[in-house]
Design a protein around this motif. Structure first.
Motif, PDB file in Angstrom:
ATOM      1  N   SER A  67     -55.054 -38.218 -34.943  1.00 22.71           N
ATOM      2  CA  SER A  67     -55.247 -37.076 -35.848  1.00 22.71           C
ATOM      3  C   SER A  67     -56.562 -36.344 -35.594  1.00 22.71           C
ATOM      4  CB  SER A  67     -55.191 -37.563 -37.299  1.00 22.71           C
ATOM      5  OG  SER A  67     -55.465 -36.519 -38.200  1.00 22.71           O
ATOM      6  N   LYS A  68     -57.634 -37.085 -35.378  1.00 27.62           N
ATOM      7  CA  LYS A  68     -58.959 -36.486 -35.248  1.00 27.62           C
ATOM      8  C   LYS A  68     -59.293 -36.047 -33.822  1.00 27.62           C
ATOM      9  CE  LYS A  68     -60.091 -37.228 -39.588  1.00 27.62           C
ATOM     10  NZ  LYS A  68     -60.259 -36.103 -40.549  1.00 27.62           N
ATOM     11  N   HIS A  69     -58.771 -36.776 -32.832  1.00 29.61           N
ATOM     12  CA  HIS A  69     -59.192 -36.530 -31.452  1.00 29.61           C
ATOM     13  C   HIS A  69     -58.036 -36.306 -30.467  1.00 29.61           C
ATOM     14  CE1 HIS A  69     -63.301 -37.682 -32.597  1.00 29.61           C
ATOM     15  NE2 HIS A  69     -62.758 -38.700 -33.259  1.00 29.61           N
ATOM     16  N   GLY A  70     -56.803 -36.338 -30.962  1.00 29.97           N
ATOM     17  CA  GLY A  70     -55.660 -36.128 -30.081  1.00 29.97           C
ATOM     18  C   GLY A  70     -55.381 -37.288 -29.142  1.00 29.97           C
ATOM     19  N   PHE A  71     -55.972 -38.427 -29.440  1.00 32.24           N
ATOM     20  CA  PHE A  71     -55.801 -39.605 -28.590  1.00 32.24           C
ATOM     21  C   PHE A  71     -54.364 -40.113 -28.666  1.00 32.24           C
ATOM     22  CE2 PHE A  71     -56.004 -44.296 -28.120  1.00 32.24           C
ATOM     23  CZ  PHE A  71     -56.488 -44.369 -26.821  1.00 32.24           C
ATOM     24  N   LEU A  72     -53.700 -40.237 -27.496  1.00 30.20           N
ATOM     25  CA  LEU A  72     -52.315 -40.707 -27.396  1.00 30.20           C
ATOM     26  C   LEU A  72     -51.341 -39.834 -28.188  1.00 30.20           C
ATOM     27  CD1 LEU A  72     -52.736 -44.603 -27.619  1.00 30.20           C
ATOM     28  CD2 LEU A  72     -52.819 -43.134 -25.604  1.00 30.20           C
ATOM     29  N   ALA A  73     -51.644 -38.556 -28.271  1.00 31.85           N
ATOM     30  CA  ALA A  73     -50.766 -37.635 -29.001  1.00 31.85           C
ATOM     31  C   ALA A  73     -49.404 -37.562 -28.325  1.00 31.85           C
ATOM     32  CB  ALA A  73     -51.394 -36.241 -29.049  1.00 31.85           C
ATOM     33  N   GLY A  74     -48.345 -37.661 -29.140  1.00 27.98           N
ATOM     34  CA  GLY A  74     -46.981 -37.585 -28.626  1.00 27.98           C
ATOM     35  C   GLY A  74     -46.401 -38.905 -28.181  1.00 27.98           C
ATOM     36  N   LEU A  75     -47.171 -39.971 -28.275  1.00 23.09           N
ATOM     37  CA  LEU A  75     -46.683 -41.272 -27.811  1.00 23.09           C
ATOM     38  C   LEU A  75     -45.644 -41.863 -28.758  1.00 23.09           C
ATOM     39  CD1 LEU A  75     -46.871 -43.595 -25.770  1.00 23.09           C
ATOM     40  CD2 LEU A  75     -48.767 -44.519 -27.115  1.00 23.09           C
ATOM     41  N   PHE A  76     -45.811 -41.594 -30.050  1.00 25.45           N
ATOM     42  CA  PHE A  76     -44.919 -42.202 -31.035  1.00 25.45           C
ATOM     43  C   PHE A  76     -44.093 -41.142 -31.763  1.00 25.45           C
ATOM     44  CE2 PHE A  76     -48.707 -44.917 -30.708  1.00 25.45           C
ATOM     45  CZ  PHE A  76     -48.117 -46.099 -30.293  1.00 25.45           C
ATOM     46  N   SER A 103     -41.728 -39.971 -35.130  1.00 28.37           N
ATOM     47  CA  SER A 103     -41.933 -40.101 -36.581  1.00 28.37           C
ATOM     48  C   SER A 103     -41.313 -41.390 -37.107  1.00 28.37           C
ATOM     49  CB  SER A 103     -41.333 -38.888 -37.301  1.00 28.37           C
ATOM     50  OG  SER A 103     -39.948 -38.763 -36.984  1.00 28.37           O
ATOM     51  N   THR A 104     -40.237 -41.830 -36.465  1.00 31.02           N
ATOM     52  CA  THR A 104     -39.590 -43.082 -36.887  1.00 31.02           C
ATOM     53  C   THR A 104     -40.490 -44.279 -36.611  1.00 31.02           C
ATOM     54  OG1 THR A 104     -37.429 -42.118 -36.372  1.00 31.02           O
ATOM     55  CG2 THR A 104     -37.527 -44.511 -36.610  1.00 31.02           C
ATOM     56  N   GLU A 105     -41.213 -44.239 -35.479  1.00 29.87           N
ATOM     57  CA  GLU A 105     -42.076 -45.352 -35.101  1.00 29.87           C
ATOM     58  C   GLU A 105     -43.338 -45.443 -35.944  1.00 29.87           C
ATOM     59  OE1 GLU A 105     -41.562 -46.064 -30.378  1.00 29.87           O
ATOM     60  OE2 GLU A 105     -42.217 -44.056 -30.933  1.00 29.87           O
ATOM     61  N   THR A 106     -43.681 -44.369 -36.611  1.00 28.06           N
ATOM     62  CA  THR A 106     -44.921 -44.363 -37.396  1.00 28.06           C
ATOM     63  C   THR A 106     -44.675 -44.392 -38.899  1.00 28.06           C
ATOM     64  OG1 THR A 106     -44.977 -41.935 -37.267  1.00 28.06           O
ATOM     65  CG2 THR A 106     -46.192 -43.152 -35.591  1.00 28.06           C
ATOM     66  N   SER A 107     -43.437 -44.572 -39.290  1.00 29.02           N
ATOM     67  CA  SER A 107     -43.134 -44.612 -40.725  1.00 29.02           C
ATOM     68  C   SER A 107     -42.513 -45.959 -41.088  1.00 29.02           C
ATOM     69  CB  SER A 107     -42.171 -43.481 -41.106  1.00 29.02           C
ATOM     70  OG  SER A 107     -40.941 -43.603 -40.403  1.00 29.02           O
ATOM     71  N   LYS A 136     -46.924 -50.166 -26.664  1.00 28.64           N
ATOM     72  CA  LYS A 136     -47.050 -48.806 -26.145  1.00 28.64           C
ATOM     73  C   LYS A 136     -48.495 -48.317 -26.208  1.00 28.64           C
ATOM     74  CE  LYS A 136     -43.862 -45.784 -27.211  1.00 28.64           C
ATOM     75  NZ  LYS A 136     -42.899 -44.963 -28.010  1.00 28.64           N
ATOM     76  N   ALA A 137     -49.173 -48.610 -27.302  1.00 30.01           N
ATOM     77  CA  ALA A 137     -50.552 -48.146 -27.469  1.00 30.01           C
ATOM     78  C   ALA A 137     -51.489 -48.815 -26.469  1.00 30.01           C
ATOM     79  CB  ALA A 137     -51.015 -48.419 -28.903  1.00 30.01           C
ATOM     80  N   ILE A 138     -51.332 -50.112 -26.277  1.00 26.70           N
ATOM     81  CA  ILE A 138     -52.190 -50.838 -25.334  1.00 26.70           C
ATOM     82  C   ILE A 138     -51.912 -50.382 -23.907  1.00 26.70           C
ATOM     83  CG2 ILE A 138     -52.706 -53.119 -24.365  1.00 26.70           C
ATOM     84  CD1 ILE A 138     -52.099 -54.282 -27.163  1.00 26.70           C
ATOM     85  N   VAL A 196     -45.849 -43.899 -20.025  1.00 25.24           N
ATOM     86  CA  VAL A 196     -45.326 -44.931 -20.927  1.00 25.24           C
ATOM     87  C   VAL A 196     -43.961 -44.525 -21.472  1.00 25.24           C
ATOM     88  CG1 VAL A 196     -45.691 -46.124 -23.118  1.00 25.24           C
ATOM     89  CG2 VAL A 196     -47.607 -45.781 -21.564  1.00 25.24           C
ATOM     90  N   LEU A 197     -43.803 -43.277 -21.839  1.00 26.76           N
ATOM     91  CA  LEU A 197     -42.509 -42.807 -22.334  1.00 26.76           C
ATOM     92  C   LEU A 197     -41.460 -42.856 -21.236  1.00 26.76           C
ATOM     93  CD1 LEU A 197     -43.574 -39.761 -24.557  1.00 26.76           C
ATOM     94  CD2 LEU A 197     -42.930 -42.069 -25.289  1.00 26.76           C
ATOM     95  N   GLY A 198     -41.870 -42.569 -20.001  1.00 29.73           N
ATOM     96  CA  GLY A 198     -40.938 -42.647 -18.874  1.00 29.73           C
ATOM     97  C   GLY A 198     -40.473 -44.061 -18.617  1.00 29.73           C
ATOM     98  N   GLN A 199     -41.382 -45.027 -18.721  1.00 32.64           N
ATOM     99  CA  GLN A 199     -41.020 -46.424 -18.528  1.00 32.64           C
ATOM    100  C   GLN A 199     -40.096 -46.901 -19.640  1.00 32.64           C
ATOM    101  OE1 GLN A 199     -44.729 -48.518 -18.272  1.00 32.64           O
ATOM    102  NE2 GLN A 199     -45.310 -47.585 -16.312  1.00 32.64           N
TER     103      GLN A 199
END
Length: 205
Positions: free
Chosen positions: A48-57, A59-63, A77-79, A130-133
């Motif tokens: 949210s603050k820095h755009g770090f890993l934006a688009g990786l998850f 909405s289903t994965e974060t709720s 995925k994050a690691i 990561v999304l491709g894998q």
């Protein structure tokens, strides 16, 4: 020795990540055994603050992430994305993080995320990889049921009724006797002319 290493890593995490985000707080209690919810909030705040890993998850994965499998998938995925972005292998394992084991390695991952933000590393390529894998490992769709979009297989055509089969080459070749009969006098002339020529040569000499 392990406690000293953990205490050292906790101080480094607080000194790095604590300067980037204010919440969740980098308290000793949370860093000593980082729970999933704490790590989840850290990743979301960095995004949210820095755009770090934006688009990786999605909405289903974060709720409402409550199941163990979902927690492991999120951490994995994050690691992985952090490791690719920084170009460093991280030893933090999602299954052990969820079980509250090896907190010093979890702190090293937190420090790696802080390093990515401080260096302003673009994580877009890491997210794409990561999304491709993840898509490569997706379960393929089931084949269509019979009669619904199924591909028809062409079967071999049976031979026509009453059709004549071609004789093999050897059966079409005439016998040696037939060859000689067909040649007729040609065979004799082939032997006679060279003899007559030879005889005339001898007479001339």
């Amino acid at each position: 020795m392990a406690d000293d290493d953990l205490s050292n890593q906790m101080r480094k995490t607080a000194a790095t990540m604590g300067k980037i985000i204010q919440k969740p707080p980098m308290s000793k209690k949370l860093l000593q055994r980082p729970p999933f919810r704490f790590l989840f909030d850290v990743v979301m705040e960095l995004t949210s603050k820095h755009g770090f890993l934006a688009g990786l998850f999605s909405s289903t994965e974060t709720s409402n992430v409550k199941e163990k499998a979902d927690k492991i998938s999120f951490l994995q995925k994050a690691i992985k994305a952090t490791s690719i972005a920084l170009g460093t292998k991280l030893e933090a394992k999602p299954s052990k993080i969820v079980a509250g084991i090896e907190p010093e390695k979890t702190n090293l991952w937190l420090q790696a995320m802080a390093k990515c933000v401080n260096k302003k590393i673009d994580t877009a390529d890491a997210v794409t990889q990561v999304l491709g894998q993840a898509s490569d490992g997706a379960v393929p769709p089931k084949p269509p049921a019979d009669g619904v979009g199924a591909t028809r297989t062409r079967s071999a055509r049976p031979p026509k009724a009453g059709g004549e089969r071609k004789a093999p080459r050897d059966s079409q070749r005439p016998a040696d006797g037939d060859n000689q009969a067909a040649l007729g006098g040609q065979g004799e002339s082939m032997h006679i002319f060279p003899c007559e020529s030879h005889a005339s040569t001898l007479l001339d000499n």
